[in-house]
Design an enzyme around this catalytic site. Sequence first.
Site, mmCIF file in Angstrom:
data_model
loop_
_atom_site.group_PDB
_atom_site.id
_atom_site.type_symbol
_atom_site.label_atom_id
_atom_site.label_comp_id
_atom_site.label_asym_id
_atom_site.label_seq_id
_atom_site.Cartn_x
_atom_site.Cartn_y
_atom_site.Cartn_z
ATOM 1 N N ARG A 1 0.830 -1.209 0.000
ATOM 2 C CA ARG A 1 0.000 0.000 0.000
ATOM 3 C C ARG A 1 0.860 1.253 0.000
ATOM 4 N NH1 ARG A 1 -1.396 2.687 4.389
ATOM 5 N NH2 ARG A 1 -1.316 0.845 5.744
ATOM 6 N N ASP B 1 -7.081 18.061 -15.866
ATOM 7 C CA ASP B 1 -7.321 16.686 -16.296
ATOM 8 C C ASP B 1 -6.909 16.583 -17.757
ATOM 9 O OD1 ASP B 1 -8.430 14.277 -17.230
ATOM 10 O OD2 ASP B 1 -10.022 14.339 -15.735
ATOM 11 N N TYR C 1 -16.385 16.169 -17.147
ATOM 12 C CA TYR C 1 -16.905 14.802 -17.095
ATOM 13 C C TYR C 1 -17.977 14.732 -16.011
ATOM 14 C CZ TYR C 1 -16.973 9.927 -15.519
ATOM 15 O OH TYR C 1 -17.361 8.686 -15.097
ATOM 16 N N LYS D 1 -7.675 5.121 -19.893
ATOM 17 C CA LYS D 1 -7.894 5.591 -21.252
ATOM 18 C C LYS D 1 -6.608 5.440 -22.082
ATOM 19 C CE LYS D 1 -11.930 6.882 -19.538
ATOM 20 N NZ LYS D 1 -11.775 6.852 -18.081
#
Length: 426
Positions: free
Chosen positions: A69, A195, A122, A220
Amino acid sequence: MSPEKSTGADGKRFETLSVTYGEEPDLSNGVGDVTSPIHLASTYAVEGIDMDTALEDLDPDADEFLYTRLSNPTRHALETRVAALEGGDHAMAFASGTSAVVSAIMAAVEPGDHVVAFEDLYGGTNTMLKELFREKLNVAVDFVDATDPEEVRAAATDDTAMLWMETPTNPLLRLCDIEEMAAIADEYDALLGVDNTFMGPYFQRPLELGADVVIHSTTKYINGHSDSLGGVAVLSDEEYAGEIGFLQQVGMGNVMAPFDAYMVLRGLKTLPLRMRQHEKNAAEVAAYLDSHEQVSAVHYPGLQSHPQHELANDQMDGHGGVLSFELDGGLEAVEHFVAALEEFTLAVSLGGVESLIEHPASMTHSPLPAEERAELGITDGLLRVSVGVEHPKDLVADLERGFEAMAAADESVAETEAPEASPGDD
């Protein structure tokens, strides 16, 4: 400056960084993997007890791994490469693009602060800013038309801690001037987040234009094969990076899994090749749609008709592989159109090698109220296309099938509605 001519980490060009950076073979174990192995271990052995070393002092660059982690060798290789491609000093890989966005914003704001955001975001980010930051965390959020820098400046206040931008936006491909946004952020001692998912670092590098943090949904273009979920934040400021890193590793523990990191590393090796083909195909599809009589509008920065075409040329090295277009005939036309397609798959997401088409009003932007979608220009006739790397002639032929289905449906309706001839009409 085009990616082929630019130099990044170690003076290497973009294409070289995409393939090898962060994956230097380790011959110490006698194996010498030329690609980073998938380190699935959740914990790592240490040499001994050291009372002077705290968790935050561990340095992944020095192979100091304790618990996955906190840091993982495969994830670290990916973070090293993406940082180099974006021109940043630090990168943190998350379990999703959404988690990267929320961490970057949360690390920048406190209750009582103010955020100015592009109105055409978005749908998931829009909802996050409203329902998480505004409603639960007491952060004021104003959405403005950031295509006009003066609207952003007018919305900013002494409490503004962050400007949050997408450029190009989803789904209408609107642009904001990143350098202007950075200047406004500086005026108010705020941070600028961008972004960059639609362009990727191959076509646009916001840090070079003044942004403080860049976000990608690695799902993406960065990965490029529609088979891995993830996100990444890239930045250079040490203190801000520490805040985001705390949220990634401790505050929320929202890290990218080793297998996904491996998949994204593999996808990055072909990023320049894929992006060039995506853009080539998108330009041909956009030109075809732009000339079609049943299309009322095409949104693509590569078209000279795009209102910000010159800005696109100034701050981007290409125009990307995503476009949207408006069909005459509204929702009924859309239903006939998409049902006839064979190459374009009806699905959300973008950036994979396969071509996808989606209906924002009922899919990606369905969380927004209908009146808000209408104000943004997201009509029932709008379709967004992620143009893949197939042969462009096949893609155009597939779109033609959609138009033919629309025409056939119109003819059927006309025949049904035509009055029956009476005997006296002979």
